[in-house]
Design a protein around this motif. Sequence first.
Motif, PDB file in Angstrom:
ATOM      1  N   UNK A 101      37.554  32.784 -23.512  1.00 50.68           N
ATOM      2  CA  UNK A 101      36.188  33.101 -23.898  1.00 50.68           C
ATOM      3  C   UNK A 101      35.976  32.901 -25.398  1.00 50.68           C
ATOM      4  N   UNK A 102      35.372  31.784 -25.746  1.00 50.59           N
ATOM      5  CA  UNK A 102      35.130  31.434 -27.144  1.00 50.59           C
ATOM      6  C   UNK A 102      34.072  32.345 -27.759  1.00 50.59           C
ATOM      7  N   UNK A 103      34.311  32.729 -28.994  1.00 49.95           N
ATOM      8  CA  UNK A 103      33.317  33.476 -29.741  1.00 49.95           C
ATOM      9  C   UNK A 103      33.239  34.946 -29.406  1.00 49.95           C
ATOM     10  N   UNK A 104      34.041  35.420 -28.495  1.00 46.10           N
ATOM     11  CA  UNK A 104      34.034  36.837 -28.129  1.00 46.10           C
ATOM     12  C   UNK A 104      34.822  37.647 -29.145  1.00 46.10           C
ATOM     13  N   UNK A 105      34.334  38.843 -29.422  1.00 49.49           N
ATOM     14  CA  UNK A 105      34.999  39.741 -30.353  1.00 49.49           C
ATOM     15  C   UNK A 105      36.324  40.202 -29.751  1.00 49.49           C
ATOM     16  N   UNK A 106      37.373  40.079 -30.530  1.00 47.28           N
ATOM     17  CA  UNK A 106      38.675  40.629 -30.165  1.00 47.28           C
ATOM     18  C   UNK A 106      38.958  41.807 -31.095  1.00 47.28           C
ATOM     19  N   UNK A 107      39.311  42.927 -30.523  1.00 42.32           N
ATOM     20  CA  UNK A 107      39.756  44.051 -31.336  1.00 42.32           C
ATOM     21  C   UNK A 107      41.271  44.103 -31.160  1.00 42.32           C
ATOM     22  N   UNK A 108      41.966  43.832 -32.238  1.00 47.61           N
ATOM     23  CA  UNK A 108      43.427  43.792 -32.176  1.00 47.61           C
ATOM     24  C   UNK A 108      44.006  45.055 -32.786  1.00 47.61           C
ATOM     25  N   UNK A 109      45.150  45.437 -32.279  1.00 46.27           N
ATOM     26  CA  UNK A 109      45.911  46.553 -32.842  1.00 46.27           C
ATOM     27  C   UNK A 109      47.254  45.999 -33.278  1.00 46.27           C
ATOM     28  N   UNK A 110      47.654  46.382 -34.457  1.00 46.81           N
ATOM     29  CA  UNK A 110      48.874  45.800 -35.000  1.00 46.81           C
ATOM     30  C   UNK A 110      49.329  46.616 -36.199  1.00 46.81           C
ATOM     31  N   UNK A 111      50.380  46.157 -36.808  1.00 45.82           N
ATOM     32  CA  UNK A 111      50.852  46.648 -38.098  1.00 45.82           C
ATOM     33  C   UNK A 111      51.136  48.148 -38.095  1.00 45.82           C
ATOM     34  N   UNK A 112      52.116  48.529 -37.273  1.00 40.16           N
ATOM     35  CA  UNK A 112      52.546  49.924 -37.238  1.00 40.16           C
ATOM     36  C   UNK A 112      53.003  50.361 -38.623  1.00 40.16           C
ATOM     37  N   UNK A 120      46.920  50.070 -37.016  1.00 40.32           N
ATOM     38  CA  UNK A 120      45.665  49.593 -37.579  1.00 40.32           C
ATOM     39  C   UNK A 120      44.975  48.697 -36.553  1.00 40.32           C
ATOM     40  N   UNK A 121      43.666  48.872 -36.418  1.00 38.91           N
ATOM     41  CA  UNK A 121      42.870  47.973 -35.577  1.00 38.91           C
ATOM     42  C   UNK A 121      41.960  47.151 -36.482  1.00 38.91           C
ATOM     43  N   UNK A 122      41.655  45.942 -36.042  1.00 38.65           N
ATOM     44  CA  UNK A 122      40.813  45.054 -36.829  1.00 38.65           C
ATOM     45  C   UNK A 122      40.140  44.049 -35.905  1.00 38.65           C
ATOM     46  N   UNK A 123      39.132  43.367 -36.424  1.00 35.31           N
ATOM     47  CA  UNK A 123      38.375  42.386 -35.659  1.00 35.31           C
ATOM     48  C   UNK A 123      38.957  40.998 -35.847  1.00 35.31           C
ATOM     49  N   UNK A 124      39.021  40.257 -34.749  1.00 35.08           N
ATOM     50  CA  UNK A 124      39.423  38.857 -34.769  1.00 35.08           C
ATOM     51  C   UNK A 124      38.611  38.135 -33.695  1.00 35.08           C
ATOM     52  N   UNK A 125      38.822  36.856 -33.583  1.00 33.96           N
ATOM     53  CA  UNK A 125      38.156  36.031 -32.574  1.00 33.96           C
ATOM     54  C   UNK A 125      39.164  35.030 -32.051  1.00 33.96           C
ATOM     55  N   UNK A 126      38.956  34.562 -30.822  1.00 33.60           N
ATOM     56  CA  UNK A 126      39.829  33.538 -30.252  1.00 33.60           C
ATOM     57  C   UNK A 126      39.834  32.314 -31.159  1.00 33.60           C
ATOM     58  N   UNK A 127      40.949  31.623 -31.191  1.00 33.14           N
ATOM     59  CA  UNK A 127      41.075  30.429 -32.029  1.00 33.14           C
ATOM     60  C   UNK A 127      40.009  29.392 -31.697  1.00 33.14           C
ATOM     61  N   UNK A 128      39.618  29.292 -30.429  1.00 35.95           N
ATOM     62  CA  UNK A 128      38.593  28.304 -30.067  1.00 35.95           C
ATOM     63  C   UNK A 128      37.220  28.690 -30.616  1.00 35.95           C
ATOM     64  N   UNK A 129      37.078  29.914 -31.126  1.00 35.28           N
ATOM     65  CA  UNK A 129      35.822  30.330 -31.745  1.00 35.28           C
ATOM     66  C   UNK A 129      35.820  30.157 -33.252  1.00 35.28           C
ATOM     67  N   UNK A 130      36.867  29.517 -33.792  1.00 39.38           N
ATOM     68  CA  UNK A 130      36.980  29.317 -35.241  1.00 39.38           C
ATOM     69  C   UNK A 130      36.878  27.829 -35.563  1.00 39.38           C
ATOM     70  N   UNK A 131      36.397  27.541 -36.760  1.00 37.48           N
ATOM     71  CA  UNK A 131      36.221  26.150 -37.174  1.00 37.48           C
ATOM     72  C   UNK A 131      36.759  25.958 -38.584  1.00 37.48           C
TER      73      UNK A 131
END
Length: 191
Positions: A101-112, A120-131
């Motif tokens: 799903x291109x362009x959909x908001x991803x909420x990632x959790x990482x960096x213990x 920590x949680x942060x916003x990202x997007x699928x690679x196909x949604x980036x240019x």
Amino acid sequence: MIGILAFGSLLSDCGAEIKCSTERIIDDVETPFPIEFARISQTRGGAPTLVPVKTGGEKVKGKIFCLKSTISLEEAKNILYRREINKVCSGLIYKQPDNEESGKVLIKEDYENFECCEIVVYTDFNECGKENLSPEQLANKAIESVCEAKEGKDGITYLLGVKANGVHTPLMDEYEREIVRQIKQRICAKH
């Protein structure tokens, strides 16, 4: 403690839910990944916005909203998601989108254990949604967004906001110069 990592528009406008859920803020935190203008936001009239990137970009100055101990990881994701889709206080629940799903908001959790936060949680997007956009393309999209976006949500306002918060990426200086050049060119073409 759960933290929300901010590196874009969250720096100047975290929204009511994040604000009410925050116990303290850690300023001047370097992002653990590079950031660049590599996404076109439809909610900003087609303006470029900052996202984590695998190539290019650089780590930038951000902040962490350290959430109250009563906020679960699931709720942290929900409030960040609602802020990102402009539905603060709506009660919407975040659902992880499919990888395709291109362009959909991803909420990632990482960096213990990052900056005193358990996670920590942060916003990202699928690679196909980036240019990969040139400064000329970024500037054109930012200028065009002024007519398309809601007031204060355009690309030029976004750029000025992140710059005022100390964010700097490899494309920013040339992107900003290109906005000025293109605006001058458009004004001169009308006379």
